[in-house]
Design a protein around this motif. Structure first.
Motif, mmCIF file in Angstrom:
data_model
loop_
_atom_site.group_PDB
_atom_site.id
_atom_site.type_symbol
_atom_site.label_atom_id
_atom_site.label_comp_id
_atom_site.label_asym_id
_atom_site.label_seq_id
_atom_site.Cartn_x
_atom_site.Cartn_y
_atom_site.Cartn_z
ATOM 1 N N LEU A 1 31.862 17.256 21.530
ATOM 2 C CA LEU A 1 31.017 18.366 21.969
ATOM 3 C C LEU A 1 31.754 19.617 21.444
ATOM 4 O O LEU A 1 31.235 20.386 20.890
ATOM 5 N N ALA A 2 32.957 19.727 21.956
ATOM 6 C CA ALA A 2 33.839 20.661 21.609
ATOM 7 C C ALA A 2 34.123 20.850 20.173
ATOM 8 O O ALA A 2 34.239 21.821 19.703
ATOM 9 N N LYS A 3 34.489 19.674 19.787
ATOM 10 C CA LYS A 3 34.660 19.557 17.977
ATOM 11 C C LYS A 3 33.458 20.047 17.458
ATOM 12 O O LYS A 3 33.584 20.846 16.461
ATOM 13 N N HIS B 1 31.262 22.293 18.441
ATOM 14 C CA HIS B 1 31.306 23.698 18.408
ATOM 15 C C HIS B 1 32.203 24.706 17.555
ATOM 16 O O HIS B 1 31.833 25.394 16.869
ATOM 17 N N GLN B 2 33.371 23.803 17.232
ATOM 18 C CA GLN B 2 34.533 24.400 16.498
ATOM 19 C C GLN B 2 34.190 24.384 14.990
ATOM 20 O O GLN B 2 34.560 25.196 14.410
ATOM 21 N N GLU C 1 28.915 19.746 13.066
ATOM 22 C CA GLU C 1 28.640 18.425 13.219
ATOM 23 C C GLU C 1 28.941 17.596 11.860
ATOM 24 O O GLU C 1 29.346 16.227 12.272
#
Length: 313
Positions: free
Chosen positions: A281-283, A285-286, A289
C-alpha cells in the motif's frame, strides 16, 4: 484537513500537471544523448569516395557513430553486444532534426511517464526498449545484407522514444496532444497513426510516397510492441536493478531453507501478510498502482479477502 485538501476541492489534474520534479532521469538521458551528439561532431572526419558515373564525393563520417552503432554482425558477436545499448545514444550529426525530434518527444512524454512509473523504473523501461530495438535492428540489418548485399548500421533513440509515447497513450488515451505541434488529437489516435505509418514503412509502402529509406521502421515497431506488452502484462522491471541481481543468491538460499523446513505458524503467517500488505500500500502511494508486480497484486487480493472474511464473522 483544509478545504482544498478534500477530493471535491481539488481541480482535476491532466497528465501534463503531473510533472513535479524538474531534475529527472529524463533530463539526464537527454543531456547524455546531446553530449554524445557533440562528440560525434567534434571527432568527425571527411573522406573522399569515388562513385562510378558521378566522380569523387566528399563524405563526412564520425568514428564515434561508427563505434557505437549496431550492425548485422553485432548479433553473433557477444563481445560487441554493448552496441545493442550504445546505438540508442547516437544520432546523425549531419541532420539536426534526427536528434531534435527524438529529444523533444522524450522531453514531453518521458517526464510524465517517469512520474507515473518512478525514476528508476522509467530508466529500466527506456534502456530495455533500446536494447530490444537494437536486437531487432541487428536482425533487420542481417536480413537486408543477405538480400541486397548492403552492410547497414542503425543509430538513434527513436525506438525507445516511440515506446515512451505508446506507453503514454496507454496510460492517458484521451489526453490531447498536438501532432507536429499543430493538430490536436487524442493520444490513442496519435499512437495508432504512428504504428500504422511504421507498419507501412516496414512493408516498403512509405518509400513510394517519398519517405526517407533511412528510417528504422522495424525498430519503431519493436519499441511500440514492447510498450504494449509492458502495459497490458503489467510488467515491472525492478528485477533488473543492481540490488535485485545481487540478492539472487541469497533469495535462492532462503528458498532452499524454506523448502527443507516447513513450519506451520498461522499467527506468524498472518503477521507477515499484514506487513506485506502495508508495504505494498505504501508503494502504491509512492509509485502508483502500475508499479506493482503480479505477485504483489496477489498478496494484496489475498489480504483484502481475508479482512472481508473477518468482518463477516
Amino acid at each position: 484537513m483544509g478545504l482544498y485538501d478534500r477530493d471535491y476541492g481539488r481541480q482535476e489534474r491532466t497528465a501534463w500537471d503531473r510533472i513535479e520534479n524538474p531534475r529527472s532521469i529524463t533530463i539526464i538521458l537527454i543531456v547524455v544523448t546531446v553530449a554524445v551528439f557533440f562528440l560525434e561532431i567534434l571527432f568527425q572526419t571527411t573522406s573522399t569516395v569515388r562513385i562510378p558515373g558521378a566522380g569523387d564525393m566528399q563524405v563526412k563520417t564520425s568514428p564515434v557513430a561508427d563505434w557505437l552503432a549496431v550492425y548485422a554482425d553485432t548479433l553473433y558477436k557477444p563481445w560487441m553486444w554493448w552496441q545493442f545499448l550504445s546505438y540508442g545514444f547516437v544520432h546523425d550529426f549531419q541532420k539536426i532534426f534526427h536528434i531534435l525530434f527524438n529529444m523533444l518527444g522524450l522531453f514531453f512524454f518521458g517526464r510524465i511517464i517517469e512520474q507515473k512509473l518512478g525514476q528508476m523504473e522509467f530508466l529500466r523501461f527506456y534502456l530495455v526498449a533500446i536494447v530490444f530495438g537494437g536486437i531487432v535492428a541487428s536482425i533487420t540489418n542481417l536480413i537486408t545484407f543477405q538480400i541486397a548485399g548492403v552492410q547497414a548500421s542503425t543509430i538513434g533513440a527513436s525506438g525507445a522514444v516511440v515506446a515512451t509515447v505508446i506507453l503514454f497513450a496507454c496510460h492517458y488515451p484521451h489526453q490531447q496532444i498536438y501532432l507536429m505541434m499543430v493538430f490536436p488529437v487524442k493520444a490513442w489516435v496519435a499512437a495508432v497513426l504512428f504504428v500504422a505509418m511504421d507498419v507501412a514503412g516496414a512493408l516498403g509502402l512509405m518509400a513510394s510516397m517519398g519517405s526517407s529509406g533511412n528510417t528504422a521502421f522495424t525498430v519503431h515497431l519493436a519499441g511500440a510492441a514492447f510498450a504494449l506488452v509492458y502495459f497490458f502484462q503489467r510488467w515491472n522491471l525492478r528485477f533488473l536493478s543492481p540490488g535485485a541481481l545481487t540478492d539472487i543468491p541469497a533469495r535462492m538460499r532462503d528458498r532452499s531453507r524454506r523448502m527443507k523446513i516447513k513450519l506451520h505458524d498461522p499467527d506468524k503467517k498472518l503477521e507477515k501478510e499484514a506487513e506485506d500488505a502495508d508495504r505494498i500500500l505504501a508503494k502504491i502511494h509512492q509509485q502508483g498502482e502500475s508499479s506493482l508486480t503480479a505477485a504483489e497484486r496477489k498478496v494484496l487480493e489475498r489480504y483484502s479477502r481475508r479482512q472481508r472474511e473477518k468482518r463477516n464473522q
